[in-house]
Design a protein around this motif. Sequence first.
Motif, PDB file in Angstrom:
ATOM      1  N   ASN A  22       0.825  -1.215   0.000  1.00  0.00           N
ATOM      2  CA  ASN A  22       0.000   0.000   0.000  1.00  0.00           C
ATOM      3  C   ASN A  22       0.854   1.258   0.000  1.00  0.00           C
ATOM      4  O   ASN A  22       0.520   2.267   0.618  1.00  0.00           O
ATOM      5  CB  ASN A  22      -0.943   0.025   1.205  1.00  0.00           C
ATOM      6  N   GLY A  23       1.981   1.200  -0.701  1.00  0.00           N
ATOM      7  CA  GLY A  23       2.859   2.354  -0.816  1.00  0.00           C
ATOM      8  C   GLY A  23       3.761   2.590   0.373  1.00  0.00           C
ATOM      9  O   GLY A  23       4.536   3.549   0.382  1.00  0.00           O
ATOM     10  N   VAL A  24       3.702   1.738   1.366  1.00  0.00           N
ATOM     11  CA  VAL A  24       4.527   1.893   2.567  1.00  0.00           C
ATOM     12  C   VAL A  24       5.714   0.941   2.484  1.00  0.00           C
ATOM     13  O   VAL A  24       5.540  -0.271   2.354  1.00  0.00           O
ATOM     14  CB  VAL A  24       3.720   1.612   3.856  1.00  0.00           C
ATOM     15  N   LYS A  25       6.918   1.496   2.560  1.00  0.00           N
ATOM     16  CA  LYS A  25       8.118   0.679   2.451  1.00  0.00           C
ATOM     17  C   LYS A  25       8.296  -0.217   3.668  1.00  0.00           C
ATOM     18  O   LYS A  25       7.958   0.158   4.786  1.00  0.00           O
ATOM     19  CB  LYS A  25       9.348   1.572   2.280  1.00  0.00           C
ATOM     20  N   ALA A  26       8.848  -1.377   3.411  1.00  0.00           N
ATOM     21  CA  ALA A  26       9.130  -2.331   4.486  1.00  0.00           C
ATOM     22  C   ALA A  26      10.459  -1.961   5.132  1.00  0.00           C
ATOM     23  O   ALA A  26      11.519  -2.432   4.709  1.00  0.00           O
ATOM     24  CB  ALA A  26       9.175  -3.755   3.916  1.00  0.00           C
ATOM     25  N   ASN A  27      10.404  -1.093   6.138  1.00  0.00           N
ATOM     26  CA  ASN A  27      11.633  -0.724   6.846  1.00  0.00           C
ATOM     27  C   ASN A  27      11.353  -0.516   8.336  1.00  0.00           C
ATOM     28  O   ASN A  27      10.196  -0.451   8.772  1.00  0.00           O
ATOM     29  CB  ASN A  27      12.287   0.520   6.226  1.00  0.00           C
ATOM     30  N   ASP A  28      12.416  -0.403   9.108  1.00  0.00           N
ATOM     31  CA  ASP A  28      12.297  -0.305  10.565  1.00  0.00           C
ATOM     32  C   ASP A  28      11.466   0.901  10.996  1.00  0.00           C
ATOM     33  O   ASP A  28      10.634   0.806  11.905  1.00  0.00           O
ATOM     34  CB  ASP A  28      13.680  -0.211  11.208  1.00  0.00           C
ATOM     35  N   LYS A  29      11.708   2.033  10.365  1.00  0.00           N
ATOM     36  CA  LYS A  29      11.019   3.267  10.756  1.00  0.00           C
ATOM     37  C   LYS A  29       9.507   3.106  10.648  1.00  0.00           C
ATOM     38  O   LYS A  29       8.753   3.519  11.548  1.00  0.00           O
ATOM     39  CB  LYS A  29      11.491   4.426   9.872  1.00  0.00           C
ATOM     40  N   ASN A  30       9.041   2.512   9.556  1.00  0.00           N
ATOM     41  CA  ASN A  30       7.603   2.351   9.354  1.00  0.00           C
ATOM     42  C   ASN A  30       7.000   1.282  10.255  1.00  0.00           C
ATOM     43  O   ASN A  30       5.814   1.349  10.594  1.00  0.00           O
ATOM     44  CB  ASN A  30       7.320   2.043   7.880  1.00  0.00           C
ATOM     45  N   VAL A  31       7.813   0.299  10.650  1.00  0.00           N
ATOM     46  CA  VAL A  31       7.339  -0.684  11.631  1.00  0.00           C
ATOM     47  C   VAL A  31       7.196  -0.016  12.993  1.00  0.00           C
ATOM     48  O   VAL A  31       6.189  -0.174  13.688  1.00  0.00           O
ATOM     49  CB  VAL A  31       8.310  -1.885  11.725  1.00  0.00           C
ATOM     50  N   GLN A  32       8.204   0.753  13.401  1.00  0.00           N
ATOM     51  CA  GLN A  32       8.191   1.409  14.703  1.00  0.00           C
ATOM     52  C   GLN A  32       6.992   2.351  14.861  1.00  0.00           C
ATOM     53  O   GLN A  32       6.391   2.433  15.930  1.00  0.00           O
ATOM     54  CB  GLN A  32       9.485   2.196  14.915  1.00  0.00           C
ATOM     55  N   SER A  33       6.637   3.040  13.795  1.00  0.00           N
ATOM     56  CA  SER A  33       5.520   3.992  13.854  1.00  0.00           C
ATOM     57  C   SER A  33       4.163   3.293  13.781  1.00  0.00           C
ATOM     58  O   SER A  33       3.138   3.883  14.091  1.00  0.00           O
ATOM     59  CB  SER A  33       5.626   4.998  12.712  1.00  0.00           C
ATOM     60  N   GLY A  34       4.166   2.032  13.344  1.00  0.00           N
ATOM     61  CA  GLY A  34       2.918   1.298  13.184  1.00  0.00           C
ATOM     62  C   GLY A  34       2.303   1.455  11.816  1.00  0.00           C
ATOM     63  O   GLY A  34       1.248   0.883  11.526  1.00  0.00           O
ATOM     64  N   GLU A  35       2.971   2.215  10.936  1.00  0.00           N
ATOM     65  CA  GLU A  35       2.429   2.444   9.589  1.00  0.00           C
ATOM     66  C   GLU A  35       2.529   1.185   8.730  1.00  0.00           C
ATOM     67  O   GLU A  35       1.653   0.895   7.924  1.00  0.00           O
ATOM     68  CB  GLU A  35       3.183   3.604   8.918  1.00  0.00           C
ATOM     69  N   TYR A  36       3.627   0.431   8.924  1.00  0.00           N
ATOM     70  CA  TYR A  36       3.792  -0.832   8.203  1.00  0.00           C
ATOM     71  C   TYR A  36       3.274  -1.949   9.109  1.00  0.00           C
ATOM     72  O   TYR A  36       3.736  -2.092  10.250  1.00  0.00           O
ATOM     73  CB  TYR A  36       5.263  -1.060   7.843  1.00  0.00           C
ATOM     74  N   PRO A  37       2.302  -2.733   8.628  1.00  0.00           N
ATOM     75  CA  PRO A  37       1.570  -3.632   9.539  1.00  0.00           C
ATOM     76  C   PRO A  37       2.153  -5.010   9.805  1.00  0.00           C
ATOM     77  O   PRO A  37       1.748  -5.683  10.753  1.00  0.00           O
ATOM     78  CB  PRO A  37       0.223  -3.785   8.818  1.00  0.00           C
ATOM     79  N   ILE A  38       3.097  -5.467   8.966  1.00  0.00           N
ATOM     80  CA  ILE A  38       3.528  -6.867   9.073  1.00  0.00           C
ATOM     81  C   ILE A  38       4.765  -6.953   9.963  1.00  0.00           C
ATOM     82  O   ILE A  38       5.903  -6.815   9.501  1.00  0.00           O
ATOM     83  CB  ILE A  38       3.809  -7.475   7.684  1.00  0.00           C
TER      84      ILE A  38
END
Length: 301
Positions: free
Chosen positions: A228-244
């Motif tokens: 959904n346009g969200v890169k699979a990286n640590d920053k997006n996991v930490q923020s909760g934007e990346y769900p997996i």
Amino acid sequence: MRKKMKLLLTAVLVVMSLGVLAACNSESEANNSEKANEKETSGSLTISGSSAMQPLIAAAAEEFMSQHPEANIQVNAGGSGTGLSEVSEGAVDIGNSDVFAEEKEGIPADELVDHKVAVVGMAPVVHPDTGVTDITKEDLIKVFTGEIKNWSELGGADQKIILVNRPDSSGTRATFVEFGLDGAVPAEGVTEDSSNTVKKIVAETPGAIGYLAFSYLSDDTVAALSVNGVKANDKNVQSGEYPIWAYQHSYTKGEPKGLAKEFLDFLASDTIQEGLLTDQGYIAATKMEVKRDAEGNQSKK
């Protein structure tokens, strides 16, 4: 005068004797403490479970053993289900899992103690020549359920899609299915027991897609897809934007003791949490801006 001198000399000798005794006692206590420490850092430890955790735990074990040569730590993979089953049966000292023990049927979770070592993101990965870099979650579900069969349907190469899955016992699979596929059951494809093998097959097979923990994405042999346009990286996991993503759990049967406790304390130390953990592609749980419970509910910390 002579009597006073004798008394003074006697007093000096008494003080010196006490000092020698104190030094001997101190040295004895130090030796006893050293022997106790040697005892705590010797022996054998067997660990099994999550292949997503294996690179971290194996590297930590190597570092621990280099500091404590009398300790022997064996780290096996086999999947989260295996780790949880074996630790609950007493077959291993520590069982590693990408999922909460409560999520696995037949596991006596109330007998196990959860030690959250880290967090790891997981991404859909494809052969580099697929021609697709981003996918919607809706299309990701269609790919893994077999509704979309060729990458050309997503604007990529004219290649048949080859699914590479992990077995049902895998915590990586459970996490990917729950948070990447919204619970949809993947269609049949190639099934492999380890993440290393999944990576190898995807890298060598045009049209292949699988899923891996971020810790396996240290080179460009496979390509991680954005979702959904969200890169699979640590920053997006930490923020909760990346769900997996998932917690990396190390379970013990009851409170850990001896070498198991010492190794788990080592995993929680700054040496691992601020160094090796990050170097290996994991995220410290303390750096997460969101949290997740055993039911999969995510919320802000």
